[in-house]
Design a protein around this motif. Structure first.
Motif, short mmCIF file in Angstrom:
data_model
loop_
_atom_site.label_atom_id
_atom_site.label_comp_id
_atom_site.label_asym_id
_atom_site.label_seq_id
_atom_site.Cartn_x
_atom_site.Cartn_y
_atom_site.Cartn_z
N LEU A 147 48.35 -2.21 -49.91
CA LEU A 147 48.66 -1.20 -48.91
C LEU A 147 48.20 0.19 -49.36
O LEU A 147 47.75 1.00 -48.55
CB LEU A 147 50.16 -1.20 -48.64
CG LEU A 147 50.64 -0.47 -47.40
CD1 LEU A 147 50.08 -1.10 -46.13
CD2 LEU A 147 52.16 -0.49 -47.34
N THR A 148 48.39 0.49 -50.64
CA THR A 148 47.83 1.72 -51.22
C THR A 148 46.84 1.27 -52.29
O THR A 148 47.24 0.94 -53.40
CB THR A 148 48.93 2.62 -51.82
OG1 THR A 148 49.62 1.92 -52.85
CG2 THR A 148 49.92 3.05 -50.75
N PRO A 149 45.56 1.23 -51.97
CA PRO A 149 44.56 0.72 -52.91
C PRO A 149 44.51 1.51 -54.21
O PRO A 149 44.89 2.69 -54.27
CB PRO A 149 43.25 0.86 -52.13
CG PRO A 149 43.65 0.89 -50.69
CD PRO A 149 44.97 1.59 -50.68
N SER A 150 44.01 0.84 -55.25
CA SER A 150 43.97 1.47 -56.58
C SER A 150 43.22 2.79 -56.58
O SER A 150 43.64 3.75 -57.23
CB SER A 150 43.32 0.51 -57.58
OG SER A 150 44.14 -0.62 -57.81
N GLY A 151 42.12 2.85 -55.86
CA GLY A 151 41.34 4.09 -55.82
C GLY A 151 42.13 5.24 -55.24
O GLY A 151 42.06 6.38 -55.74
N ASP A 152 42.90 4.96 -54.19
CA ASP A 152 43.74 6.00 -53.58
C ASP A 152 44.83 6.45 -54.54
O ASP A 152 45.11 7.65 -54.67
CB ASP A 152 44.38 5.48 -52.30
CG ASP A 152 43.38 5.21 -51.19
OD1 ASP A 152 42.18 5.50 -51.37
OD2 ASP A 152 43.80 4.70 -50.14
N ASP A 153 45.48 5.49 -55.20
CA ASP A 153 46.54 5.84 -56.14
C ASP A 153 46.00 6.69 -57.30
O ASP A 153 46.66 7.62 -57.75
CB ASP A 153 47.21 4.57 -56.69
CG ASP A 153 48.00 3.82 -55.62
OD1 ASP A 153 48.55 4.47 -54.71
OD2 ASP A 153 48.06 2.59 -55.70
N TYR A 154 44.81 6.36 -57.75
CA TYR A 154 44.17 7.12 -58.83
C TYR A 154 43.91 8.56 -58.37
O TYR A 154 44.23 9.52 -59.09
CB TYR A 154 42.87 6.44 -59.23
CG TYR A 154 42.14 7.05 -60.39
CD1 TYR A 154 42.48 6.73 -61.70
CD2 TYR A 154 41.08 7.93 -60.19
CE1 TYR A 154 41.80 7.28 -62.78
CE2 TYR A 154 40.39 8.49 -61.27
CZ TYR A 154 40.75 8.16 -62.56
OH TYR A 154 40.08 8.71 -63.62
N LEU A 155 43.37 8.72 -57.16
CA LEU A 155 43.14 10.06 -56.62
C LEU A 155 44.46 10.81 -56.44
O LEU A 155 44.54 12.01 -56.71
CB LEU A 155 42.41 9.95 -55.28
CG LEU A 155 40.94 9.55 -55.36
CD1 LEU A 155 40.44 9.10 -53.99
CD2 LEU A 155 40.09 10.72 -55.87
N GLY A 156 45.49 10.10 -56.00
CA GLY A 156 46.80 10.72 -55.85
C GLY A 156 47.33 11.24 -57.19
O GLY A 156 47.88 12.34 -57.26
N GLY A 157 47.15 10.44 -58.24
CA GLY A 157 47.57 10.88 -59.57
C GLY A 157 46.85 12.14 -60.02
O GLY A 157 47.46 13.04 -60.61
N ILE A 158 45.56 12.21 -59.72
CA ILE A 158 44.79 13.41 -60.07
C ILE A 158 45.34 14.62 -59.33
O ILE A 158 45.54 15.69 -59.93
CB ILE A 158 43.30 13.19 -59.75
CG1 ILE A 158 42.68 12.23 -60.79
CG2 ILE A 158 42.53 14.52 -59.74
CD1 ILE A 158 41.23 11.89 -60.53
N LEU A 159 45.60 14.48 -58.04
CA LEU A 159 46.14 15.60 -57.25
C LEU A 159 47.48 16.07 -57.80
O LEU A 159 47.72 17.28 -57.95
CB LEU A 159 46.29 15.17 -55.79
CG LEU A 159 45.00 15.06 -54.98
CD1 LEU A 159 45.25 14.27 -53.70
CD2 LEU A 159 44.46 16.46 -54.64
#
Length: 248
Positions: A147-159
């Motif tokens: 539901l929240t793909p790894s790439g999105d979660d990684y970008l979220g962590g950066i933000l």
């Protein structure tokens, strides 16, 4: 169905919505204005989209629910000029990072997903040190299963890390680049990224930021919390946080 949340993140709307997806301990409710809330019991943990309900009973997909909120949660900011100990995180994460997703990047381990995403990861790393953001970075948006793909979660962590570590203008620049590309991912994942763009994520991630700025961190307990966030979402986001923290 009426649900009363004892505490919810500030992005959680009140009013009537519809259950869109359901899991073992939580469900996502979509509201008419396009916003979402993740509703569950206390084990879900606090987060910007999370609403914690005592004696939560999982409703069926399609159920109409009316949500009310008693109190709101927001993460605390780090103290100014934190001294980051990335080595302590790397040591604690060895032997714990999952084989799936991007968590292995914390300890320099790769898998098929990170290998596939390497051009995008390198583009983001180059941008973090001051170069222009290459178009290859957009490969990360919506990359991976769930539901929240790894790439999105990684970008979220950066933000989240850019906000926490006093690089807010860079976080704002990344969001200006990312927001027009959110159609590449799910609406629910986009909602989490919008929260991350303000510096907010699951409380386990903010606990990691606090631990990175501490010399007496309980990393065992902190990483237990991370492992409890989604399937590997907590680890994916922590990998994004680590990518920023390594430069702090």
């Amino acid at each position: 169905m009426n649900l009363a949340a004892s505490v919810a993140g500030r992005f959680v709307p009140e009013g009537e919505g519809e259950v869109r997806t359901a899991f073992r301990r939580s469900c996502y409710v979509g509201f008419a204005d396009g916003r979402y809330a993740c509703i569950g019991d206390a084990s879900l943990g606090r987060g910007p989209l999370n609403a914690l309900v005592t004696d939560f009973q999982l409703p069926a997909i399609g159920t109409r629910v009316a949500l009310s909120v008693a109190s709101r949660w927001q993460p605390l900011a780090l103290a100014p000029n934190p001294q980051i100990d990335i080595g302590a995180l790397e040591n604690a994460a060895r032997g714990r990072v999952p084989h799936e997703g991007f968590g292995g990047l914390i300890v320099g381990a790769h898998n098929s997903l990170s290998g596939h995403a390497q051009p995008a990861l390198e583009a983001l790393e180059n941008w973090l040190i001051g170069n222009a953001l290459d178009d290859e970075a957009q490969m990360l948006v919506g990359l991976g299963p769930g539901l929240t793909p790894s790439g999105d979660d990684y970008l979220g962590g950066i933000l989240i890390a850019l906000h926490a570590l006093e690089r807010k203008p860079q976080a704002q620049a990344l969001w200006r680049w990312l927001e027009p590309r959110l159609k590449r991912t799910s609406a629910i994942s986009a909602a989490h990224l919008a929260a991350a763009a303000t510096g907010e994520g699951h409380e386990a991630l903010h606990a990691c930021l606090e631990a990175l700025a501490s010399r007496n961190a309980d990393w065992t307990r902190t990483l237990d919390q991370v492992a409890n966030v989604g399937h590997v979402s907590g680890w994916d986001a922590l990998a994004g946080i680590a990518a920023v923290a390594k430069l702090a």
